[in-house]
Scaffold this active site. Structure first.
Site, PDB file in Angstrom:
ATOM      1  N   HIS A   1      -7.043  -6.431   0.890  1.00  0.00           N
ATOM      2  CA  HIS A   1      -5.944  -5.478   0.709  1.00  0.00           C
ATOM      3  C   HIS A   1      -4.724  -5.866   1.541  1.00  0.00           C
ATOM      4  O   HIS A   1      -3.588  -5.666   1.109  1.00  0.00           O
ATOM      5  CB  HIS A   1      -6.434  -4.081   1.083  1.00  0.00           C
ATOM      6  CG  HIS A   1      -5.427  -3.003   0.866  1.00  0.00           C
ATOM      7  ND1 HIS A   1      -4.787  -2.804  -0.340  1.00  0.00           N
ATOM      8  CD2 HIS A   1      -4.937  -2.042   1.716  1.00  0.00           C
ATOM      9  CE1 HIS A   1      -3.962  -1.777  -0.241  1.00  0.00           C
ATOM     10  NE2 HIS A   1      -4.031  -1.304   0.995  1.00  0.00           N
TER      11      HIS A   1
ATOM     12  N   ASP B   1      -1.771  14.253  12.918  1.00  0.00           N
ATOM     13  CA  ASP B   1      -1.743  15.615  12.373  1.00  0.00           C
ATOM     14  C   ASP B   1      -1.075  15.634  11.002  1.00  0.00           C
ATOM     15  O   ASP B   1      -1.590  16.233  10.050  1.00  0.00           O
ATOM     16  CB  ASP B   1      -1.001  16.554  13.333  1.00  0.00           C
ATOM     17  CG  ASP B   1      -1.811  16.878  14.575  1.00  0.00           C
ATOM     18  OD1 ASP B   1      -3.021  16.562  14.592  1.00  0.00           O
ATOM     19  OD2 ASP B   1      -1.240  17.431  15.530  1.00  0.00           O
TER      20      ASP B   1
ATOM     21  N   SER C   1       0.836  -1.200   0.000  1.00  0.00           N
ATOM     22  CA  SER C   1       0.000   0.000   0.000  1.00  0.00           C
ATOM     23  C   SER C   1       0.878   1.260   0.000  1.00  0.00           C
ATOM     24  O   SER C   1       1.627   1.476  -0.941  1.00  0.00           O
ATOM     25  CB  SER C   1      -0.959  -0.060   1.190  1.00  0.00           C
ATOM     26  OG  SER C   1      -2.038   0.815   1.033  1.00  0.00           O
TER      27      SER C   1
END
Length: 306
Positions: free
Chosen positions: A287, A228, A132
């Site tokens: 996945h 963040d 990924s």
């Protein structure tokens, strides 16, 4: 509401000349740009685990996906090292696992992190296996520095934008909304977090994957992944940099039979960038192929190493 923090595990002692070696690094200062222009982002010293093997054989390097860590490949790395006799490296990407946090997050800088680390460890050229997000990092590394990559395995990902099939923005929002009281037992805190995530994320396997990032620091439960930075740069993570060069080394795209991340419409771009690419599908895998079908995953890697 939980916040991310820089949470470190103490390093384990070495296990002898044939055991794994570990690296734990302090928080490195980020560039003054903060990822928003100005000075160029600087590479970070990544946390890694290296299993010993024959120096004459190309090492195998595993790169995890978004919200993952080097521990995702612990069992697979051990088995592969035993079966092949190769050195096997697992790495925490920046803002993940035990690697430093930084406001800078892009495939270019994640590739640069590896361009610094791999030669330092004497592991180039190597076989790079990326899942990924890690697969996109591996692809860019091979395109930018082909002399570092002996061969490439991209696990259920392609060099195109992934927004149509991913729910990563939902996952980030759900993690940011978690609220857990301080000083709870770990088992209770994890159960509460799972219950709160389940209202948004129905897939238990996905929740368990996300919860590997829940750690206790000084009596408070926090996310060790830098939410963040991921929030700010998620569009970059879901995309892939435009490139003109090609990687001419052997390349395997290993796909989950039940996954929609790699579509036939991606094949022309795959072949443009990776002319020697092969496609292999693992039946009954989603996945996270390495978690769904670990033995098939190992067999596919070993078959490609021959």
């Amino acid at each position: 509401m939980l916040r991310w923090t820089r949470a470190w595990r103490l390093p384990r002692e070495g296990l002898g000349p044939h055991g794994p070696s570990f690296a734990r690094v302090p928080v490195a200062p980020s560039s003054s740009s903060g990822g928003r222009g100005g000075a160029e982002p600087r590479p970070l010293p990544l946390s890694y685990r290296l299993l010993d093997g024959e120096a004459a054989l190309p090492a195998v390097v595993f790169l995890h996906g978004l919200f993952g860590s080097k521990t995702n490949f612990n069992s697979i790395a051990k088995i592969l090292a035993q079966q092949t006799g190769r050195r096997v490296l697992t790495v925490d990407a920046r803002n993940h696992g035990d690697s430093p946090h930084s406001p800078d997050m892009s495939y270019e800088i994640m590739s640069q992190d590896l361009q610094d680390l791999l030669p330092q460890l004497g592991l180039v050229p190597c076989v790079v296996v990326g899942h990924s997000m890690g697969g996109k990092t591996a692809m860019l590394l091979a395109l930018q520095r082909p002399e570092l990559v002996e061969r490439l395995i991209a696990v259920d990902i392609s060099p195109v934008e992934s927004t149509g099939v991913s729910h990563f923005a939902t996952y980030v929002a759900a993690m940011r909304a978690i609220n857990i009281a301080d000083e709870l037992p770990r088992s209770r805190a994890r159960k509460l977090a799972d219950e709160q995530l389940s209202s948004v994320i129905q897939d238990m396997a996905v929740r368990q994957h996300l919860l590997t990032n829940l750690v206790e620091v000084d009596g408070r439960f926090v996310w060790r992944v830098n939410l963040d930075a991921l929030t700010q740069h998620l569009d970059k993570i879901l995309a892939f940099p435009q490139r003109q060069e090609s990687y001419l080394g052997p390349t395997l795209f290993l796909l989950g039979g039940n996954s929609q991340f790699v579509h036939p419409s991606h094949h022309p771009e795959i072949m443009r960038l990776f002319p020697r690419a092969q496609m292999q599908t693992v039946p009954n895998a989603g996945h996270w192929i390495h978690a769904d079908r670990p033995q098939d995953f190992i067999a596919a890697i070993r078959g490609f190493l021959v």
